[in-house]
Write an enzyme that holds these catalytic residues in place. Structure first.
Site, short mmCIF file in Angstrom:
data_model
loop_
_atom_site.label_atom_id
_atom_site.label_comp_id
_atom_site.label_asym_id
_atom_site.label_seq_id
_atom_site.Cartn_x
_atom_site.Cartn_y
_atom_site.Cartn_z
N GLY A 66 0.73 -1.22 0.34
CA GLY A 66 0.00 -0.02 0.00
C GLY A 66 0.84 1.18 0.18
CG LEU A 69 2.06 3.80 5.92
CD1 LEU A 69 1.82 2.93 6.69
CD2 LEU A 69 0.65 4.51 5.53
CG HIS A 93 -9.12 8.51 -7.35
ND1 HIS A 93 -10.07 9.61 -6.71
CD2 HIS A 93 -9.22 7.15 -5.88
CE1 HIS A 93 -10.60 9.33 -5.42
NE2 HIS A 93 -9.30 7.81 -4.94
CG ASP A 148 -6.75 4.05 -0.26
OD1 ASP A 148 -6.85 2.90 0.19
OD2 ASP A 148 -6.22 5.14 0.22
O1 T3D Z 1 -1.65 8.69 2.06
C1 T3D Z 1 -2.40 8.42 0.77
O2 T3D Z 1 -2.16 8.58 0.09
C2 T3D Z 1 -3.25 7.38 1.70
C3 T3D Z 1 -3.36 6.17 0.84
C4 T3D Z 1 -3.52 4.97 1.84
C5 T3D Z 1 -3.40 3.72 1.18
C6 T3D Z 1 -3.13 2.68 2.21
O3 T3D Z 1 -2.44 1.78 1.43
S1 T3D Z 1 -2.86 3.49 3.78
C7 T3D Z 1 -2.30 1.56 4.40
C8 T3D Z 1 -0.67 1.93 3.96
N1 T3D Z 1 -0.25 0.17 4.28
C9 T3D Z 1 -0.32 -0.39 5.45
O4 T3D Z 1 -1.12 0.08 6.59
C10 T3D Z 1 0.92 -1.59 5.28
C11 T3D Z 1 1.77 -1.83 6.65
N2 T3D Z 1 2.79 -2.45 6.56
C12 T3D Z 1 2.56 -3.55 7.38
O5 T3D Z 1 1.79 -3.36 8.44
C13 T3D Z 1 3.60 -4.77 7.38
O6 T3D Z 1 4.82 -4.37 6.24
C14 T3D Z 1 2.30 -5.94 6.18
C15 T3D Z 1 1.34 -6.71 7.28
C16 T3D Z 1 2.34 -5.17 5.08
C17 T3D Z 1 3.81 -7.29 6.40
O7 T3D Z 1 4.65 -7.68 7.65
P1 T3D Z 1 5.47 -7.80 7.52
O8 T3D Z 1 6.17 -8.05 9.58
O9 T3D Z 1 5.09 -9.18 6.61
O10 T3D Z 1 7.45 -6.81 7.11
P2 T3D Z 1 7.63 -5.87 7.64
O11 T3D Z 1 8.84 -5.90 8.45
O12 T3D Z 1 6.23 -5.16 7.90
O13 T3D Z 1 8.05 -5.20 6.07
C18 T3D Z 1 9.18 -4.81 5.56
C19 T3D Z 1 10.31 -4.09 5.59
O14 T3D Z 1 9.10 -2.93 4.49
C20 T3D Z 1 10.39 -3.03 6.68
O15 T3D Z 1 11.22 -1.84 6.28
P3 T3D Z 1 12.90 -2.17 7.01
O16 T3D Z 1 11.84 -2.22 9.15
O17 T3D Z 1 13.32 -3.59 6.28
O18 T3D Z 1 13.26 -1.26 6.56
C21 T3D Z 1 8.61 -2.06 7.14
O19 T3D Z 1 8.79 -0.36 6.95
C22 T3D Z 1 8.60 -1.82 4.62
N3 T3D Z 1 7.05 -1.15 4.49
C23 T3D Z 1 6.10 -2.56 5.08
N4 T3D Z 1 5.21 -1.90 4.80
C24 T3D Z 1 5.41 -0.82 3.93
C25 T3D Z 1 6.39 0.05 4.37
N5 T3D Z 1 7.16 1.22 4.18
C26 T3D Z 1 6.56 1.84 3.70
N6 T3D Z 1 5.04 2.09 3.75
C27 T3D Z 1 4.44 0.82 3.81
N7 T3D Z 1 3.09 0.95 3.81
#
Ligand code: T3D
Length: 266
Positions: A66, A69, A93, A148
């Site tokens: 997604g 963040l 969009h 979204d």
């Molecule tokens: O802002 C706007 O424009 C509005 C639009 C919004 C739309 C959206 O998509 S809002 C939702 C955004 N997404 C999330 O909330 C999901 C965030 N990620 C997670 O919850 C977890 O990463 C997962 C459950 C998807 C996977 O978990 P896991 O344990 O398999 O992986 P991890 O360790 O969390 O992630 C690995 C790396 O990817 C990590 O970085 P690092 O620590 O190795 O340097 C993590 O920070 C990075 N990462 C994962 N998701 C995101 C991300 N970095 C930036 N943005 C992310 N969404």
């Protein structure tokens, strides 16, 4: 200095365009560059008559987690006022619309983690297939946002109202097999055979009667907001056009000759 790595790669495999989201270090999270590159890739595939099917997939262990963040965290820490509605209008969009308007089949090949807008993009595609390793998550509730990228439009239509609300409000992870059970994906293949399996599947779509597929998609899109009488008239117009394609003539000849049809997409 080396060139920055493009966030999206497009690979051609005959009539198939494979669009790969390629920011594996952040689970292919969507930043500005990736949303605009993906939208451009989808529009290019739509305009290129030699492309007859499209696959969107991810590099590494994710399809997409997604919105990036880290971009949002930086703005929040700066005290900047966020206008996420504008972000959606400007970036997501047009992407969702380009996928929906694609006159060719679009397959989301869910190779791993799918969350937030990644799920929205997948739901905008025509067909979702998953690796046995895929985990899908409507992540918005956990970060305090609303669904979204069209998700609240597509999800209830794909899985039904009750299941969509459960997915969105609970935000629980959904395994590939659970997703298959509720129709959120329509095929699950073992992870080690996933790439070969989606490719074989998508090649078949690319060898289909492409013009009829475009008309089919137009009809299905129209059916969503028409009453029966209005839809039946659209159906008649679409079939009128399909009946005049070279592929229909070939399909009929192939049937009578008891051989597979060789469609050229016109
Ligand atoms: O802002 C706007 O424009 C509005 C639009 C919004 C739309 C959206 O998509 S809002 C939702 C955004 N997404 C999330 O909330 C999901 C965030 N990620 C997670 O919850 C977890 O990463 C997962 C459950 C998807 C996977 O978990 P896991 O344990 O398999 O992986 P991890 O360790 O969390 O992630 C690995 C790396 O990817 C990590 O970085 P690092 O620590 O190795 O340097 C993590 O920070 C990075 N990462 C994962 N998701 C995101 C991300 N970095 C930036 N943005 C992310 N969404």
């Amino acid at each position: 200095m080396s060139e920055p790595r493009p966030p999206v790669r497009v690979e051609r495999d005959g009539a198939l365009a494979v669009v790969v989201l390629d920011r594996p270090d952040v689970l292919n999270a969507f930043d500005e560059a990736m949303t605009s590159a993906l939208t451009a890739a989808v529009r290019d595939a739509a305009a290129d008559a030699s492309v007859r099917a499209v696959v969107i997939t991810g590099a590494g262990r994710a399809f997409s987690a997604g919105q990036d963040l880290r971009d949002r965290a930086a703005s929040i820490e700066r005290g900047a006022e966020l206008h996420l509605g504008d972000e959606l209008r400007r970036r997501y969009h047009p992407l969702v619309t380009a996928i929906r308007e694609m006159p060719k089949p679009v397959v989301a090949a869910l190779n791993g983690v799918v969350a937030g807008a990644g799920l929205g993009v997948a739901c905008a595609c025509d067909i979702r297939v998953a690796s046995s390793a895929a985990v899908l998550r409507a992540a918005w509730a956990r970060v305090g946002l609303v669904p979204d990228a069209g998700s609240a439009f597509f999800l209830p239509r794909i899985v039904g109202w009750g299941r969509a609300l459960h997915l969105i409000l609970a935000g629980e992870p959904v395994s590939a097999d659970e997703a298959l059970g509720i129709g959120l994906v329509t095929r699950v293949w073992p992870d080690d055979a996933f790439a070969a399996s989606w490719r074989a599947f998508a090649r078949q779509l690319a060898a289909g009667a492409t013009e009829a597929i475009a008309l089919t998609k137009r009809g299905l899109n129209a059916a969503w907001d028409r009453d029966l009488a209005a839809f039946l008239e659209i159906e008649a117009e679409l079939q009128d056009r399909a009946g005049r394609t070279a592929d229909y003539a070939e399909g009929v000849r192939a049937f009578l000759a008891k051989r597979p049809a060789r469609f050229d997409g016109r």
